[in-house]
Design an enzyme around this catalytic site. Structure first.
Site, PDB file in Angstrom:
ATOM      1  N   ASP A  37       0.820  -1.213   0.000  1.00 24.56           N
ATOM      2  CA  ASP A  37       0.000   0.000   0.000  1.00 24.56           C
ATOM      3  C   ASP A  37       0.856   1.267   0.000  1.00 24.56           C
ATOM      4  O   ASP A  37       0.367   2.352  -0.333  1.00 24.56           O
ATOM      5  CB  ASP A  37      -0.899   0.009   1.243  1.00 24.56           C
ATOM      6  CG  ASP A  37      -0.117  -0.109   2.538  1.00 24.56           C
ATOM      7  OD1 ASP A  37       0.572  -1.142   2.715  1.00 24.56           O
ATOM      8  OD2 ASP A  37      -0.186   0.803   3.378  1.00 24.56           O
ATOM      9  N   TYR A  57      10.990   3.238   1.127  1.00 27.35           N
ATOM     10  CA  TYR A  57      10.396   1.904   1.045  1.00 27.35           C
ATOM     11  C   TYR A  57       9.361   1.835  -0.077  1.00 27.35           C
ATOM     12  O   TYR A  57       9.434   0.981  -0.969  1.00 27.35           O
ATOM     13  CB  TYR A  57       9.754   1.521   2.376  1.00 27.35           C
ATOM     14  CG  TYR A  57       8.901   0.271   2.305  1.00 27.35           C
ATOM     15  CD1 TYR A  57       9.472  -0.968   2.008  1.00 27.35           C
ATOM     16  CD2 TYR A  57       7.522   0.332   2.518  1.00 27.35           C
ATOM     17  CE1 TYR A  57       8.684  -2.109   1.920  1.00 27.35           C
ATOM     18  CE2 TYR A  57       6.733  -0.808   2.427  1.00 27.35           C
ATOM     19  CZ  TYR A  57       7.320  -2.022   2.134  1.00 27.35           C
ATOM     20  OH  TYR A  57       6.534  -3.144   2.042  1.00 27.35           O
TER      21      TYR A  57
END
Length: 295
Positions: A103, A126
């Site tokens: 997500d 990330y």
């Protein structure tokens, strides 16, 4: 069916191995980072060419969100380069690659839920490295499925459920972030979803081709970290894993600063995976019914 699993000692990888071992006519090669360094292209090519899998499931990732802000090269090596090498190797032998994403490829500022076609805009290293991995996989492999998920927890490894159970033993009151929302997702359900897709690929052959691409899989109902924690404690008391639940106080993100920015909204739309494969959203509350296994 021959399946190569990378990241086999992680939360999802462990579940994949257990579930695939129970599948008839399935040969598994499960490797962790010590057995296959996916950032080494030569090692990836050698392993794939020798085993010749029908399916590669990449469950390896650099998921330390805060550390990624300083471990930039490592993040890209594991989250972009490794998946690229696996995708190229899969393409060379006609295998399919199932790759887990996150997500965090979204900014988290949308109202409502995120569909697969929504604009991506990661806010940290990330998420940016994982998005780069998605793009590399889709460009290099014509038989690729990207499975975006969120808030992963399970019996193995470090995760929010284990942290909460540990803190509950130490403190009477906990401040938990209440303004970030998403769908907790059980690692065992992610594994089951991937195996369902893998089986469909093998059964359908070339007729599966139009179903490759990006899918969302996460839990329902959506909740906040605070709500997730409260449910964990309530179930832990019911199951006598905890003698009593700590008091949970909702706090704002700004009250708990971290090196990496977290998405305020991680709600993923899982309709596409349900319509395509009949895979229902993860029932994360059901997955908390055996909390003794998390200790």
């Amino acid at each position: 069916m021959k399946v190569l699993i990378t990241g086999s000692n992680g939360q999802v990888g462990t579940c994949l191995v257990k579930q695939l071992q129970a599948c008839p006519k399935t040969e598994i090669l499960a490797v962790d980072r010590n057995e296959l360094d996916i950032t080494s292209q030569s090692d990836v090519v050698k392993t794939v060419n020798e085993f010749k899998p029908h399916i590669i499931i990449n469950a390896a990732a650099h998921t330390a969100v805060d550390k990624a802000e300083t471990e930039v090269d490592l993040s890209y090596a594991i989250n972009r380069d490794g998946p690229l090498y696996l995708a190229q190797a899969a393409e060379n032998i006609g295998a399919a690659l199932l790759h887990i994403s996150t997500d965090y490829v979204f900014a988290g500022d949308k109202e409502g839920i995120y569909s697969e076609s929504d604009t991506v805009n990661p806010q940290g290293v990330y998420g940016t490295s994982k998005l780069a991995g998605e793009k590399a996989v889709l460009e290099a492999c014509s038989r690729a499925v990207i499975l975006r998920t969120a808030w992963v927890f399970g019996e193995e490894g470090n995760n929010f459920v284990k942290t909460m159970l540990s803190l509950a033993e130490q403190r009477d009151e906990l401040g938990i972030v209440a303004d970030q929302f998403g769908g907790p997702t059980y690692a065992g359900d992610i594994a089951a979803a991937l195996i369902t897709i893998a089986n469909d690929i093998v059964k359908q052959g070339n007729s599966f081709d139009h179903q490759y691409g990006i899918y969302h899989f996460s839990g329902l109902p959506h909740t906040s970290w605070c709500g997730f924690a409260q449910t964990i404690f309530d179930k832990a008391v019911e199951q006598k894993v905890l003698d009593k639940a700590p008091i949970v106080k909702g706090i704002n993100t700004e009250d708990y600063p971290t090196p990496a920015k977290r998405p305020a909204n991680s709600k993923l739309d899982t309709q596409k995976i349900t319509e395509t494969f009949g895979i229902q959203a993860c029932d994360w509350q059901r997955a908390l019914n055996q909390l003794v296994d998390y200790q």
